[in-house]
Write an enzyme that holds these catalytic residues in place. Structure first.
Site, PDB file in Angstrom:
ATOM      1  N   ARG A  62      -6.426   5.960  -2.282  1.00 46.54           N
ATOM      2  CA  ARG A  62      -5.877   7.296  -2.533  1.00 46.54           C
ATOM      3  C   ARG A  62      -6.855   8.319  -1.954  1.00 46.54           C
ATOM      4  O   ARG A  62      -8.083   8.181  -2.089  1.00 46.54           O
ATOM      5  CB  ARG A  62      -5.703   7.562  -4.032  1.00 46.54           C
ATOM      6  CG  ARG A  62      -4.495   6.893  -4.657  1.00 46.54           C
ATOM      7  CD  ARG A  62      -3.168   7.483  -4.164  1.00 46.54           C
ATOM      8  NE  ARG A  62      -1.995   6.846  -4.758  1.00 46.54           N
ATOM      9  CZ  ARG A  62      -1.355   5.791  -4.265  1.00 46.54           C
ATOM     10  NH1 ARG A  62      -1.769   5.232  -3.142  1.00 46.54           N
ATOM     11  NH2 ARG A  62      -0.289   5.296  -4.863  1.00 46.54           N
ATOM     12  N   ASP A  66      -6.271   5.908   5.631  1.00 44.87           N
ATOM     13  CA  ASP A  66      -4.812   5.831   5.569  1.00 44.87           C
ATOM     14  C   ASP A  66      -4.271   6.852   4.576  1.00 44.87           C
ATOM     15  O   ASP A  66      -3.058   7.007   4.457  1.00 44.87           O
ATOM     16  CB  ASP A  66      -4.390   4.418   5.149  1.00 44.87           C
ATOM     17  CG  ASP A  66      -2.880   4.248   5.161  1.00 44.87           C
ATOM     18  OD1 ASP A  66      -2.262   4.613   6.187  1.00 44.87           O
ATOM     19  OD2 ASP A  66      -2.308   3.785   4.153  1.00 44.87           O
ATOM     20  N   HIS A 116      -0.566   7.060   5.403  1.00 48.49           N
ATOM     21  CA  HIS A 116      -0.184   6.310   4.199  1.00 48.49           C
ATOM     22  C   HIS A 116       0.825   5.205   4.527  1.00 48.49           C
ATOM     23  O   HIS A 116       1.892   5.130   3.925  1.00 48.49           O
ATOM     24  CB  HIS A 116       0.381   7.272   3.148  1.00 48.49           C
ATOM     25  CG  HIS A 116       0.131   6.784   1.744  1.00 48.49           C
ATOM     26  ND1 HIS A 116      -0.311   7.601   0.736  1.00 48.49           N
ATOM     27  CD2 HIS A 116       0.268   5.553   1.183  1.00 48.49           C
ATOM     28  CE1 HIS A 116      -0.431   6.900  -0.373  1.00 48.49           C
ATOM     29  NE2 HIS A 116      -0.080   5.660  -0.126  1.00 48.49           N
TER      30      HIS A 116
HETATM   31  P1  NAD Z   1      -5.360  -3.172  -9.365  1.00 48.61           P
HETATM   32  O1  NAD Z   1      -5.041  -2.511 -10.649  1.00 48.61           O
HETATM   33  O2  NAD Z   1      -5.011  -4.615  -9.187  1.00 48.61           O
HETATM   34  O3  NAD Z   1      -6.919  -3.013  -9.030  1.00 48.61           O
HETATM   35  C1  NAD Z   1      -7.626  -1.842  -9.257  1.00 48.61           C
HETATM   36  C2  NAD Z   1      -9.045  -2.234  -9.571  1.00 48.61           C
HETATM   37  O4  NAD Z   1      -9.786  -1.035  -9.772  1.00 48.61           O
HETATM   38  C3  NAD Z   1      -9.170  -3.054 -10.855  1.00 48.61           C
HETATM   39  O5  NAD Z   1      -9.972  -4.196 -10.617  1.00 48.61           O
HETATM   40  C4  NAD Z   1      -9.838  -2.106 -11.837  1.00 48.61           C
HETATM   41  O6  NAD Z   1     -10.698  -2.764 -12.769  1.00 48.61           O
HETATM   42  C5  NAD Z   1     -10.599  -1.214 -10.904  1.00 48.61           C
HETATM   43  N1  NAD Z   1     -10.912   0.068 -11.532  1.00 48.61           N
HETATM   44  C6  NAD Z   1     -10.095   0.807 -12.277  1.00 48.61           C
HETATM   45  N2  NAD Z   1     -10.744   1.917 -12.692  1.00 48.61           N
HETATM   46  C7  NAD Z   1     -11.982   1.856 -12.196  1.00 48.61           C
HETATM   47  C8  NAD Z   1     -13.108   2.699 -12.293  1.00 48.61           C
HETATM   48  N3  NAD Z   1     -13.051   3.845 -12.982  1.00 48.61           N
HETATM   49  N4  NAD Z   1     -14.227   2.331 -11.682  1.00 48.61           N
HETATM   50  C9  NAD Z   1     -14.266   1.177 -10.974  1.00 48.61           C
HETATM   51  N5  NAD Z   1     -13.227   0.327 -10.855  1.00 48.61           N
HETATM   52  C10 NAD Z   1     -12.097   0.668 -11.460  1.00 48.61           C
HETATM   53  O7  NAD Z   1      -4.665  -2.267  -8.250  1.00 48.61           O
HETATM   54  P2  NAD Z   1      -4.305  -2.696  -6.760  1.00 48.61           P
HETATM   55  O8  NAD Z   1      -2.913  -3.203  -6.718  1.00 48.61           O
HETATM   56  O9  NAD Z   1      -5.411  -3.504  -6.215  1.00 48.61           O
HETATM   57  O10 NAD Z   1      -4.248  -1.243  -6.066  1.00 48.61           O
HETATM   58  C11 NAD Z   1      -5.414  -0.471  -5.916  1.00 48.61           C
HETATM   59  C12 NAD Z   1      -5.042   0.912  -5.421  1.00 48.61           C
HETATM   60  O11 NAD Z   1      -4.549   0.817  -4.079  1.00 48.61           O
HETATM   61  C13 NAD Z   1      -3.873   1.590  -6.163  1.00 48.61           C
HETATM   62  O12 NAD Z   1      -4.316   2.228  -7.339  1.00 48.61           O
HETATM   63  C14 NAD Z   1      -3.363   2.580  -5.153  1.00 48.61           C
HETATM   64  O13 NAD Z   1      -4.050   3.812  -5.328  1.00 48.61           O
HETATM   65  C15 NAD Z   1      -3.783   1.979  -3.813  1.00 48.61           C
HETATM   66  N6  NAD Z   1      -2.622   1.624  -2.979  1.00 48.61           N
HETATM   67  C16 NAD Z   1      -2.507   2.173  -1.740  1.00 48.61           C
HETATM   68  C17 NAD Z   1      -1.413   1.867  -0.941  1.00 48.61           C
HETATM   69  C18 NAD Z   1      -1.237   2.422   0.466  1.00 48.61           C
HETATM   70  O14 NAD Z   1      -0.159   2.245   1.063  1.00 48.61           O
HETATM   71  N7  NAD Z   1      -2.222   3.071   1.061  1.00 48.61           N
HETATM   72  C19 NAD Z   1      -0.432   1.000  -1.441  1.00 48.61           C
HETATM   73  C20 NAD Z   1      -0.609   0.432  -2.703  1.00 48.61           C
HETATM   74  C21 NAD Z   1      -1.704   0.749  -3.471  1.00 48.61           C
END
Ligand code: NAD
Length: 334
Positions: free
Chosen positions: A233, A257, A294
């Site tokens: 993000r 991205d 994105h």
């Molecule tokens: P997920 O929930 O499986 O993983 C997120 C990880 O972040 C977890 O391991 C969690 O413990 C950790 N985390 C949460 N809060 C934290 C903090 N304060 N400090 C440190 N670590 C922390 O999520 P995911 O499916 O792996 O997705 C991750 C992110 O990717 C999403 O939140 C989204 O913002 C982003 N995303 C981007 C796209 C894109 O097209 N660019 C698409 C999907 C997701």
């Protein structure tokens, strides 16, 4: 039941229509939900929205006044939704908590390798029949150190690819992922990760605690020739601070991205009118930076899964069933 879907890309429209066929009518709009477009939803009990939809308090109130009771968000991230206001307005909100993490992880690697191996510059040169190699010197990933910020589903998929390259694996997260530890990841504090990594890739969600996790302090700790990739993000990175470091000649490459002020720009064609954003306009001029809009999730596999889950979310709402995708539960049924 007719459902109104906002922010539908032309590639997605036939997939959405096919997925809802025989169940519900669906009206697909290419415009994104915001204050100006919210009145279109009047009379629709269920709407579906995409990433970057404005689901803040004002828009939610307009939707509720028009009779909307359910929002099916077609993304994992939900930092764009005021869940407290939705709850007060008795609206159900569901998202897609799981879809192919490989789409985003593979794209993060696409950006990393494109900046490392100067692919954009090389391809534009050969189009001009300029076949020199000067300025295209990259580096092996094998034996170098990657720092993965957030080792959840996407971070783990990214780590597996890094492991395939033969990299040293550093991780930072609030919880350790045993699958990453098994691959040899060492969890360290984020300061150490920033200082020791040759490649840093961000995979934490955007939360108040992660906003600008890559600020000036983090950036100055990184190696001058590090590669920084953000496919999570935009708000994770202080873009003004990043531009300052890039102006000072730092970083082998940066791949973004996502961008903190992407709403109102990304997914739209601004090529004729231009943009009123000096930070982004400067960012895209650096030869060692690639910005994409994105698109990390945008594979037929991931989009197909997102649509399938959205149809399920609508069915669950109509049946007043709960699921892991529900962020704000349904109001009591009739
Ligand atoms: P997920 O929930 O499986 O993983 C997120 C990880 O972040 C977890 O391991 C969690 O413990 C950790 N985390 C949460 N809060 C934290 C903090 N304060 N400090 C440190 N670590 C922390 O999520 P995911 O499916 O792996 O997705 C991750 C992110 O990717 C999403 O939140 C989204 O913002 C982003 N995303 C981007 C796209 C894109 O097209 N660019 C698409 C999907 C997701």
């Amino acid at each position: 039941m007719e459902i109104l879907a906002f922010g539908v890309q032309s590639d997605e429209k036939p997939l959405i229509e096919k997925a809802f066929a025989g169940k519900h009518e669906v009206r697909c709009l290419d415009v994104f939900l915001n204050r100006d477009t919210a009145p279109i939803a009047a009379g629709y009990e269920i709407i579906s929205t995409s990433v970057n939809a404005d689901l803040g308090s004002g828009v939610l109130q307009t939707l509720a006044a028009g009779g909307t009771q359910m929002i099916a968000q077609r993304s994992t991230g939900f930092n764009n939704i005021d869940l407290d206001v939705a709850e007060r307005l008795a609206m159900r909100v569901a998202r897609v908590s799981y879809y192919s993490p490989y789409s985003v992880a593979e794209f993060a690697w696409t950006l990393a390798m494109a900046v490392n191996r100067r692919v954009i510059r090389a391809a534009s040169r050969t189009r001009d029949f300029d076949f020199r190699l000067d300025g295209l010197l990259g580096r092996d990933m094998h034996g170098r150190t990657v720092g993965v910020v957030g080792t959840g589903k996407i971070g783990e998929a990214f780590t597996r690819i890094a492991h395939g390259f033969g990299m040293n694996l550093l991780g930072w997260d609030v919880v350790e992922n045993p699958a990453c530890v098994e691959l040899g990841m060492r969890y360290v504090d984020k300061e150490q990760l920033f200082a020791e990594s040759d490649l840093i890739s961000l995979h934490v969600p955007l939360l108040p605690s992660t906003h600008h996790v890559i600020g000036k302090d983090a950036l100055v700790r990184m190696k001058d020739d590090a590669i920084l990739i953000n496919s999570s993000r935009g708000g994770l990175v202080d873009t003004t601070a990043l531009v300052g470091e890039l102006r000072a000649g730092r970083f082998l490459g940066v791949g973004l991205d996502v961008y903190e002020a992407e709403a109102g720009l990304f997914f739209l064609d601004k090529s004729l009118e231009g943009i009123d954003d000096d930070t982004l306009a400067r960012l895209v001029t650096f030869p060692n930076v690639i910005v994409t809009s994105h698109q990390a999730y945008y594979t037929e596999d991931a989009v197909g899964q997102i649509i399938e889950a959205t149809v399920q979310n609508v069915d669950d709402y109509l049946a007043r069933r709960g699921s892991d995708n529900v962020l704000v539960p349904a109001p009591p049924g009739p």
